[in-house]
Enzyme design. Structure first.
Site, mmCIF file in Angstrom:
data_model
loop_
_atom_site.group_PDB
_atom_site.id
_atom_site.type_symbol
_atom_site.label_atom_id
_atom_site.label_comp_id
_atom_site.label_asym_id
_atom_site.label_seq_id
_atom_site.Cartn_x
_atom_site.Cartn_y
_atom_site.Cartn_z
ATOM 1 N N THR A 13 9.145 32.549 2.875
ATOM 2 C CA THR A 13 8.224 33.579 2.389
ATOM 3 C C THR A 13 8.625 34.955 2.922
ATOM 4 O OG1 THR A 13 6.459 31.943 2.406
ATOM 5 C CG2 THR A 13 5.778 34.235 2.295
ATOM 6 N N VAL A 14 8.717 35.083 4.242
ATOM 7 C CA VAL A 14 8.984 36.402 4.835
ATOM 8 C C VAL A 14 10.446 36.811 4.611
ATOM 9 C CG1 VAL A 14 8.879 37.791 6.933
ATOM 10 C CG2 VAL A 14 7.189 35.992 6.564
ATOM 11 N N LYS A 104 5.444 34.747 16.046
ATOM 12 C CA LYS A 104 4.435 34.865 17.115
ATOM 13 C C LYS A 104 4.401 33.639 18.021
ATOM 14 C CE LYS A 104 2.243 33.726 13.161
ATOM 15 N NZ LYS A 104 2.264 34.345 11.863
ATOM 16 N N VAL A 131 2.101 40.129 14.628
ATOM 17 C CA VAL A 131 0.635 40.260 14.709
ATOM 18 C C VAL A 131 0.123 41.021 13.494
ATOM 19 C CG1 VAL A 131 -1.310 41.188 16.018
ATOM 20 C CG2 VAL A 131 0.658 40.231 17.234
ATOM 21 N N GLY A 133 0.477 40.751 10.280
ATOM 22 C CA GLY A 133 1.360 40.949 9.118
ATOM 23 C C GLY A 133 1.764 42.394 8.882
ATOM 24 N N ILE A 135 0.016 45.132 8.995
ATOM 25 C CA ILE A 135 -0.724 46.212 9.682
ATOM 26 C C ILE A 135 0.041 46.674 10.912
ATOM 27 C CG2 ILE A 135 -2.897 46.864 10.789
ATOM 28 C CD1 ILE A 135 -4.228 44.519 9.415
ATOM 29 N N GLY A 186 1.117 31.606 0.206
ATOM 30 C CA GLY A 186 2.074 31.882 1.286
ATOM 31 C C GLY A 186 1.432 32.462 2.534
ATOM 32 N N GLU A 189 0.547 28.869 7.551
ATOM 33 C CA GLU A 189 1.775 28.409 8.215
ATOM 34 C C GLU A 189 2.156 27.049 7.626
ATOM 35 O OE1 GLU A 189 3.352 30.351 10.657
ATOM 36 O OE2 GLU A 189 1.867 31.776 9.983
ATOM 37 N N LYS A 204 -1.499 35.585 18.540
ATOM 38 C CA LYS A 204 -1.551 37.037 18.289
ATOM 39 C C LYS A 204 -2.380 37.736 19.365
ATOM 40 C CE LYS A 204 -0.931 36.222 13.364
ATOM 41 N NZ LYS A 204 -1.615 35.929 12.112
HETATM 42 P P1 NAP Z 1 8.670 29.705 5.683
HETATM 43 O O1 NAP Z 1 8.246 30.144 4.332
HETATM 44 O O2 NAP Z 1 8.491 28.284 6.071
HETATM 45 O O3 NAP Z 1 10.190 30.144 5.856
HETATM 46 C C1 NAP Z 1 11.000 29.769 6.921
HETATM 47 C C2 NAP Z 1 12.382 29.567 6.359
HETATM 48 O O4 NAP Z 1 13.283 29.392 7.441
HETATM 49 C C3 NAP Z 1 12.482 28.344 5.442
HETATM 50 O O5 NAP Z 1 13.149 28.693 4.271
HETATM 51 C C4 NAP Z 1 13.262 27.357 6.277
HETATM 52 O O6 NAP Z 1 14.109 26.521 5.526
HETATM 53 C C5 NAP Z 1 14.111 28.277 7.135
HETATM 54 N N1 NAP Z 1 14.528 27.630 8.365
HETATM 55 C C6 NAP Z 1 13.753 27.018 9.277
HETATM 56 N N2 NAP Z 1 14.500 26.530 10.276
HETATM 57 C C7 NAP Z 1 15.776 26.813 9.972
HETATM 58 C C8 NAP Z 1 17.024 26.550 10.584
HETATM 59 N N3 NAP Z 1 17.090 25.878 11.741
HETATM 60 N N4 NAP Z 1 18.147 27.006 9.995
HETATM 61 C C9 NAP Z 1 18.075 27.685 8.838
HETATM 62 N N5 NAP Z 1 16.926 27.963 8.186
HETATM 63 C C10 NAP Z 1 15.791 27.522 8.755
HETATM 64 O O7 NAP Z 1 7.929 30.566 6.805
HETATM 65 P P2 NAP Z 1 7.425 32.074 6.669
HETATM 66 O O8 NAP Z 1 6.018 32.066 6.210
HETATM 67 O O9 NAP Z 1 8.430 32.888 5.962
HETATM 68 O O10 NAP Z 1 7.367 32.495 8.214
HETATM 69 C C11 NAP Z 1 8.537 32.860 8.921
HETATM 70 C C12 NAP Z 1 8.125 33.443 10.264
HETATM 71 O O11 NAP Z 1 7.325 34.598 10.045
HETATM 72 C C13 NAP Z 1 7.279 32.521 11.133
HETATM 73 O O12 NAP Z 1 7.599 32.746 12.474
HETATM 74 C C14 NAP Z 1 5.856 32.959 10.839
HETATM 75 O O13 NAP Z 1 4.959 32.671 11.882
HETATM 76 C C15 NAP Z 1 6.072 34.443 10.709
HETATM 77 N N6 NAP Z 1 5.066 35.153 9.918
HETATM 78 C C16 NAP Z 1 4.734 34.707 8.673
HETATM 79 C C17 NAP Z 1 3.820 35.429 7.936
HETATM 80 C C18 NAP Z 1 3.421 34.997 6.547
HETATM 81 O O14 NAP Z 1 2.547 35.632 5.965
HETATM 82 N N7 NAP Z 1 4.010 33.954 5.992
HETATM 83 C C19 NAP Z 1 3.260 36.594 8.450
HETATM 84 C C20 NAP Z 1 3.646 37.035 9.723
HETATM 85 C C21 NAP Z 1 4.555 36.299 10.455
HETATM 86 P P3 NAP Z 1 13.504 25.287 4.682
HETATM 87 O O15 NAP Z 1 12.940 25.931 3.451
HETATM 88 O O16 NAP Z 1 14.687 24.440 4.415
HETATM 89 O O17 NAP Z 1 12.470 24.643 5.536
HETATM 90 N N1 HSE Z 2 -0.548 32.229 8.794
HETATM 91 C C1 HSE Z 2 -0.734 33.565 9.218
HETATM 92 C C2 HSE Z 2 -2.083 34.057 8.706
HETATM 93 C C3 HSE Z 2 0.363 34.433 8.688
HETATM 94 O O1 HSE Z 2 -2.693 33.378 7.899
HETATM 95 O O2 HSE Z 2 -2.529 35.108 9.151
HETATM 96 C C4 HSE Z 2 0.360 35.779 9.285
HETATM 97 O O3 HSE Z 2 0.704 35.753 10.628
#
Ligand code: NAP
Ligand code: HSE
Length: 425
Positions: A13-14, A104, A131, A133, A135, A186, A189, A204
């Site tokens: 997603t990110v 985080k 923390v 997203g 903001i 998305g 988590e 956070k």
């Molecule tokens: P996600 O959609 O699950 O994306 C993570 C990606 O990383 C997946 O495509 C995954 O591959 C890949 N990955 C995981 N382990 C790997 C490895 N060892 N080698 C290569 N690729 C690997 O997660 P996300 O929502 O983008 O979140 C990513 C980070 O941002 C997390 O730390 C999350 O806490 C943080 N975050 C997310 C948001 C949000 O709104 N989503 C907001 C703020 C912070 P696969 O597809 O094969 O599993």
């Molecule tokens: N899963 C987290 C949320 C993503 O819902 O706020 C942003 O950190």
């Protein structure tokens, strides 16, 4: 024109959002950052799947291909999890690479160690997206508000739970249906337990408290309680009391130590936080000079989170241009104690079922009174099979005294069950 090469770890997603945003802004980067920014490599687990999102020639499944490429100056870690993300970041910093992360879980656990490695190697390690997203909150705490003694940081820092509570409250949706929509969008988590049980918000709070109070607060220092036990009935009674239910993260610097906690709370419907709906987040900050400040916006999702990541990246590229990387590192120069949850104070909402007969309310009131708990409000209705549903709201009381009273109540034969205990702002 100078060019800065970056690698992205993870294209979920990110990561997908970061790639898109860098493409969208590509032509203006020289003016905004002082150099062109080129995505040189993207680490993925499954290149076939990832090829739908990015140019196939950029994809690799081999971390060594990235860390051994000395032309890459910045690593963007958006794969999540403690490992291998932690080892990759440490290796990158030790090799003099600047790092941006949204992770985080990792920062709440090992932030001090990673910031120390960044300092030792003169690198930037920035994590604004970790923390709330999109903001801006960490950089304002570290820079714009740096002259303040911050005493309170409080707010809604989990988009998934705020989305679920909004859908349950405004549309009468069931918990599981609302969670499924949050996952589709998305926000949630990979394992939604972290969102629903307050762990994500707890991480956070640990990060914000460490920065705001200049004293390291780890995830294990944060008391966490989630929303999985909040029912439609609790929401209905809260409404009757003129309140909404929100999952709040609270960090306070008191004379007795730091309070760091996450739990659902009844807040007056007129409170500004009550109008924060869906996946929006909001954080209140109180400082001795600024007084009250509030930060509001999208706390999760592809592009809002990418906004924070790309902001950090541009800052790093500017620092590289000006030769001032490593300028904003760890600010923890104090070692303050963290209070136990039993030593904090709150008001409480209690929903229970008790035998509907003379003297029962008086005995409940006397147990509260004997433990120093004063009752502020009481609602009784829905008598069924000789048991009445009773909702009580207490005045402010120390949590340990409140818990003592609840333990005695639980053992009373006239109490059928205690369905909910929720703090009240
Ligand atoms: P996600 O959609 O699950 O994306 C993570 C990606 O990383 C997946 O495509 C995954 O591959 C890949 N990955 C995981 N382990 C790997 C490895 N060892 N080698 C290569 N690729 C690997 O997660 P996300 O929502 O983008 O979140 C990513 C980070 O941002 C997390 O730390 C999350 O806490 C943080 N975050 C997310 C948001 C949000 O709104 N989503 C907001 C703020 C912070 P696969 O597809 O094969 O599993
Ligand atoms: N899963 C987290 C949320 C993503 O819902 O706020 C942003 O950190």
């Amino acid at each position: 024109m100078k060019k800065v090469k970056v690698a992205i770890l993870g294209l979920g997603t990110v990561g997908g959002g970061v790639y898109k945003l860098l493409e969208r802004r590509r032509d203006e980067m020289p003016q905004r950052a002082g150099a062109r920014i080129e995505v040189a490599k993207i680490l993925v687990r499954n290149a076939e799947k990832a090829a739908e999102k990015a140019d196939r020639s950029l994809l690799t499944t081999d971390w060594r291909e990235i860390i051994e490429d000395e032309s890459i100056s910045v690593i963007i870690e958006v794969m999540g999890g403690l490992e291998p993300a932690g080892s990759y970041i440490l290796e990158a910093l030790r090799a003099g690479r600047h790092v941006v992360s949204a992770n985080k879980d990792l920062i709440a656990e090992r932030g001090g160690e990673l910031l120390q490695a960044a300092k030792e190697h003169g690198c930037d390690f920035l994590f604004e997206a970790s923390v709330a997203g999109g903001i801006p909150i960490l950089r304002p705490l570290k820079e714009c508000l740096a002259g303040n003694e911050i005493t309170d940081v409080m707010g809604i820092v989990n988009g998934t739970t705020n989305f679920i509570l909004t859908k349950m409250s405004d549309e009468g949706m069931e918990f599981s249906d609302a969670l499924a929509v949050a996952q589709e969008l998305g926000y949630a988590e990979a394992d939604p337990t972290a969102d629903v049980e307050g762990l994500d918000a707890g991480r956070k709070v640990a990060i914000m408290a460490s920065i705001a109070f200049h004293s390291r607060v780890g995830f294990s220092d944060v008391y966490t309680e989630g929303i999985s036990r909040i029912s439609a009935k609790d929401i209905k009674y809260a409404r009757e009391l003129g309140c909404d239910i929100k999952l709040l993260g609270v960090a306070r610097n008191t004379e007795e130590g730091i309070e760091a906690r996450v739990h659902p709370m009844l807040i007056p419907s007129t409170h500004p936080l009550a109008s924060v709906k869906d996946s929006f987040n909001a954080v209140f900050v109180h400082g001795d000079a600024v007084d009250d400040a509030m930060f509001y916006g999208r706390g999760a999702g592809e592009m809002p989170t990418a906004s924070a990541v790309v902001g950090d990246l541009i800052d790093i590229v500017r620092d590289m241009e000006w030769g001032c990387t490593g300028r904003i590192g760890c600010g923890c120069y104090r070692d303050l104690p963290v209070k136990k949850i039993g030593d904090t104070e709150s008001r409480y909402f209690i929903r229970l079922h008790a035998r509907d007969r003379a003297g029962v309310l008086a005995s409940i009131a006397s147990i509260f009174g004997n433990n120093g708990v004063s009752i502020a409000q009481l609602i009784q209705k829905n008598t069924k099979d000789g048991f009445a549903e009773i909702v009580l709201v207490t005045d402010t009381v120390k949590e340990c005294h409140f818990r003592d009273a609840m333990t005695i109540l639980e053992g009373m034969s006239v109490i059928q069950k205690i369905s909910s205990i929720i703090r009240v702002l």
